[in-house]
Design a protein around this motif. Sequence first.
Motif, PDB file in Angstrom:
ATOM      1  N   SER A 240       0.830  -1.214   0.263  1.00 33.53           N
ATOM      2  CA  SER A 240       0.028   0.042  -0.030  1.00 33.53           C
ATOM      3  C   SER A 240       1.087   1.101   0.072  1.00 33.53           C
ATOM      4  O   SER A 240       0.607   2.279  -0.706  1.00 33.53           O
ATOM      5  CB  SER A 240      -0.900  -0.039   1.187  1.00 33.53           C
ATOM      6  OG  SER A 240      -1.822  -1.193   1.307  1.00 33.53           O
ATOM      7  N   GLN A 241       1.991   1.059   0.773  1.00 32.45           N
ATOM      8  CA  GLN A 241       3.002   2.499   0.841  1.00 32.45           C
ATOM      9  C   GLN A 241       3.391   2.714  -0.553  1.00 32.45           C
ATOM     10  O   GLN A 241       3.584   3.820  -0.912  1.00 32.45           O
ATOM     11  CB  GLN A 241       3.864   1.972   1.925  1.00 32.45           C
ATOM     12  CG  GLN A 241       3.583   2.125   3.262  1.00 32.45           C
ATOM     13  CD  GLN A 241       4.647   2.010   4.453  1.00 32.45           C
ATOM     14  OE1 GLN A 241       5.603   2.361   4.168  1.00 32.45           O
ATOM     15  NE2 GLN A 241       4.290   1.262   5.140  1.00 32.45           N
ATOM     16  N   ILE A 242       3.947   1.693  -0.931  1.00 35.34           N
ATOM     17  CA  ILE A 242       4.656   1.905  -2.354  1.00 35.34           C
ATOM     18  C   ILE A 242       3.491   2.232  -3.578  1.00 35.34           C
ATOM     19  O   ILE A 242       3.789   3.156  -4.302  1.00 35.34           O
ATOM     20  CB  ILE A 242       5.234   0.407  -3.008  1.00 35.34           C
ATOM     21  CG1 ILE A 242       6.427  -0.131  -1.999  1.00 35.34           C
ATOM     22  CG2 ILE A 242       5.704   0.506  -4.299  1.00 35.34           C
ATOM     23  CD1 ILE A 242       6.633  -1.344  -2.202  1.00 35.34           C
ATOM     24  N   LYS A 243       2.405   1.754  -3.461  1.00 34.08           N
ATOM     25  CA  LYS A 243       1.244   2.190  -4.452  1.00 34.08           C
ATOM     26  C   LYS A 243       1.027   3.658  -4.017  1.00 34.08           C
ATOM     27  O   LYS A 243       0.957   4.339  -4.939  1.00 34.08           O
ATOM     28  CB  LYS A 243       0.062   1.385  -4.240  1.00 34.08           C
ATOM     29  CG  LYS A 243      -0.966   1.169  -5.245  1.00 34.08           C
ATOM     30  CD  LYS A 243      -1.991  -0.025  -4.989  1.00 34.08           C
ATOM     31  CE  LYS A 243      -2.813  -0.383  -6.232  1.00 34.08           C
ATOM     32  NZ  LYS A 243      -3.757  -1.375  -5.687  1.00 34.08           N
ATOM     33  N   ASP A 251       6.911   7.114 -10.497  1.00 32.86           N
ATOM     34  CA  ASP A 251       8.215   6.297 -10.766  1.00 32.86           C
ATOM     35  C   ASP A 251       8.280   5.077  -9.938  1.00 32.86           C
ATOM     36  O   ASP A 251       8.592   5.182  -8.475  1.00 32.86           O
ATOM     37  CB  ASP A 251       9.676   7.232 -10.310  1.00 32.86           C
ATOM     38  CG  ASP A 251      10.779   6.417 -10.925  1.00 32.86           C
ATOM     39  OD1 ASP A 251      10.907   5.145 -10.852  1.00 32.86           O
ATOM     40  OD2 ASP A 251      11.848   7.156 -11.217  1.00 32.86           O
ATOM     41  N   PHE A 252       7.935   4.073 -10.419  1.00 34.60           N
ATOM     42  CA  PHE A 252       7.649   2.903  -9.715  1.00 34.60           C
ATOM     43  C   PHE A 252       8.829   2.226  -9.038  1.00 34.60           C
ATOM     44  O   PHE A 252       9.090   1.977  -7.777  1.00 34.60           O
ATOM     45  CB  PHE A 252       7.195   1.802 -10.697  1.00 34.60           C
ATOM     46  CG  PHE A 252       6.529   0.603  -9.625  1.00 34.60           C
ATOM     47  CD1 PHE A 252       5.347   0.590  -8.911  1.00 34.60           C
ATOM     48  CD2 PHE A 252       7.291  -0.840  -9.820  1.00 34.60           C
ATOM     49  CE1 PHE A 252       5.251  -0.587  -8.261  1.00 34.60           C
ATOM     50  CE2 PHE A 252       7.012  -1.633  -9.023  1.00 34.60           C
ATOM     51  CZ  PHE A 252       5.828  -1.697  -8.150  1.00 34.60           C
ATOM     52  N   GLU A 253      10.015   2.387  -9.878  1.00 35.31           N
ATOM     53  CA  GLU A 253      11.257   1.755  -9.041  1.00 35.31           C
ATOM     54  C   GLU A 253      11.812   2.720  -7.991  1.00 35.31           C
ATOM     55  O   GLU A 253      12.252   2.206  -6.974  1.00 35.31           O
ATOM     56  CB  GLU A 253      12.506   1.631 -10.169  1.00 35.31           C
ATOM     57  CG  GLU A 253      12.334   0.839 -11.340  1.00 35.31           C
ATOM     58  CD  GLU A 253      12.346  -0.822 -10.839  1.00 35.31           C
ATOM     59  OE1 GLU A 253      12.929  -1.128  -9.815  1.00 35.31           O
ATOM     60  OE2 GLU A 253      11.265  -1.543 -10.931  1.00 35.31           O
ATOM     61  N   GLU A 254      11.848   3.836  -7.988  1.00 34.19           N
ATOM     62  CA  GLU A 254      11.968   4.786  -6.981  1.00 34.19           C
ATOM     63  C   GLU A 254      11.046   4.700  -5.835  1.00 34.19           C
ATOM     64  O   GLU A 254      11.626   4.850  -4.531  1.00 34.19           O
ATOM     65  CB  GLU A 254      11.933   6.128  -7.524  1.00 34.19           C
ATOM     66  CG  GLU A 254      12.483   7.467  -6.672  1.00 34.19           C
ATOM     67  CD  GLU A 254      13.915   7.176  -6.351  1.00 34.19           C
ATOM     68  OE1 GLU A 254      14.434   6.513  -6.685  1.00 34.19           O
ATOM     69  OE2 GLU A 254      14.207   8.136  -5.492  1.00 34.19           O
ATOM     70  N   MET A 286       6.482  -5.834  -9.642  1.00 33.56           N
ATOM     71  CA  MET A 286       6.361  -5.102 -10.934  1.00 33.56           C
ATOM     72  C   MET A 286       5.424  -4.078 -10.645  1.00 33.56           C
ATOM     73  O   MET A 286       4.395  -4.243  -9.731  1.00 33.56           O
ATOM     74  CB  MET A 286       5.886  -6.307 -12.084  1.00 33.56           C
ATOM     75  CG  MET A 286       6.656  -7.455 -12.232  1.00 33.56           C
ATOM     76  SD  MET A 286       8.302  -6.915 -12.863  1.00 33.56           S
ATOM     77  CE  MET A 286       7.706  -6.596 -14.705  1.00 33.56           C
ATOM     78  N   PRO A 287       5.482  -3.131 -11.731  1.00 32.13           N
ATOM     79  CA  PRO A 287       4.227  -1.944 -11.580  1.00 32.13           C
ATOM     80  C   PRO A 287       2.933  -2.821 -11.394  1.00 32.13           C
ATOM     81  O   PRO A 287       2.392  -3.515 -12.000  1.00 32.13           O
ATOM     82  CB  PRO A 287       4.532  -1.089 -12.876  1.00 32.13           C
ATOM     83  CG  PRO A 287       6.132  -1.408 -13.101  1.00 32.13           C
ATOM     84  CD  PRO A 287       6.161  -2.841 -12.745  1.00 32.13           C
ATOM     85  N   PHE A 288       2.067  -1.919 -10.437  1.00 30.16           N
ATOM     86  CA  PHE A 288       0.644  -2.271 -10.376  1.00 30.16           C
ATOM     87  C   PHE A 288      -0.229  -1.995 -11.550  1.00 30.16           C
ATOM     88  O   PHE A 288       0.007  -0.860 -12.254  1.00 30.16           O
ATOM     89  CB  PHE A 288       0.102  -1.529  -9.069  1.00 30.16           C
ATOM     90  CG  PHE A 288       0.882  -1.972  -7.590  1.00 30.16           C
ATOM     91  CD1 PHE A 288       0.737  -2.897  -7.312  1.00 30.16           C
ATOM     92  CD2 PHE A 288       1.774  -0.726  -7.215  1.00 30.16           C
ATOM     93  CE1 PHE A 288       1.524  -3.330  -6.069  1.00 30.16           C
ATOM     94  CE2 PHE A 288       2.251  -1.178  -5.967  1.00 30.16           C
ATOM     95  CZ  PHE A 288       2.543  -2.369  -5.470  1.00 30.16           C
TER      96      PHE A 288
END
Length: 288
Positions: A240-243, A251-254, A286-288
């Motif tokens: 959830s935090q990453i999303k 920037d997904f990787e970041e 991987m990106p959501f």
Amino acid sequence: MLKFVTPQYTNANVLSLCEQGIHNTNHLHGRFHACHERLLELGEEYISCAEQEDLYTLNAFPVGVIPEPPVVGTLTKNECEKLYTHYFAKNNKPARIVYDTLLAAAAGKCPYCCGIGNPSNLDHYLPKTHYPQFSILPLNLVPACRDCNMGSKANSYAMTRGAQVFHPYFDDDCYTTEQWLFAQYIAGKDSNPSVIDYNVIPPAHWNRDQKQRVEMHFKTFNLRLRFSRVASSCLNDYLSQIKRLYSHIGDFEESKRIIVQPIIDKIPEVNHWKKSMCIALLTELMPF
Ligand SMILES: [Zn+2]
């Protein structure tokens, strides 16, 4: 697996404290006193074998032999086991201070499961059922959580070097400084939630016994399931935090790096379930 410093109480300290607590039941006090020298020798033998990862070579006593043969001096197997339950672990006995000190030294982290459990009592590394001669040897007493203490280890003992689980007081630093625990992120499908799976990949340069020991430790304490369970309790929070961050910075990787890298850096144990989990998220998510 966590490495512990060796207990501050020596074998001689414990023999003396236990003796103070023994009343003259069946002449036990005198018979125990007569065994001190032999018990000290056995303690030295234990150290010498443990340092070579050779504890499996020590003499194991069979269970169920009647009448019970003497194990040390005139002390029978049952009497040796009672030294622990009646004169070492019992609350009102002088040796109980050693029990409490050993337990407190773990600082709430079970060494067998790398701290997912809180030690609630002492485990006999060599089980006292088969090794009654080491029932009150401090170096054989490891603070352990209930799950680790009640597992398959309690009813069996190693017969080869590779079958031995880690010994927190003795084993080589390679088991705690080199990575052998790896995690894998498995994305949820349909109604199934995402999970973290764990497996063992020992370093290629380890010998066969070292590789077997780490596999045996992982299996004996059921760590695949137990690590996966505890990982599930925080996985959704991290996702959830990453999303949320991704939706802000795009920037997904970041986003992954900002959330999990500080957790990876903060955990010193190379084979910690949470560290392995965060590395898996960093490399596999991987990106959501
Ligand atoms: Zn444990």
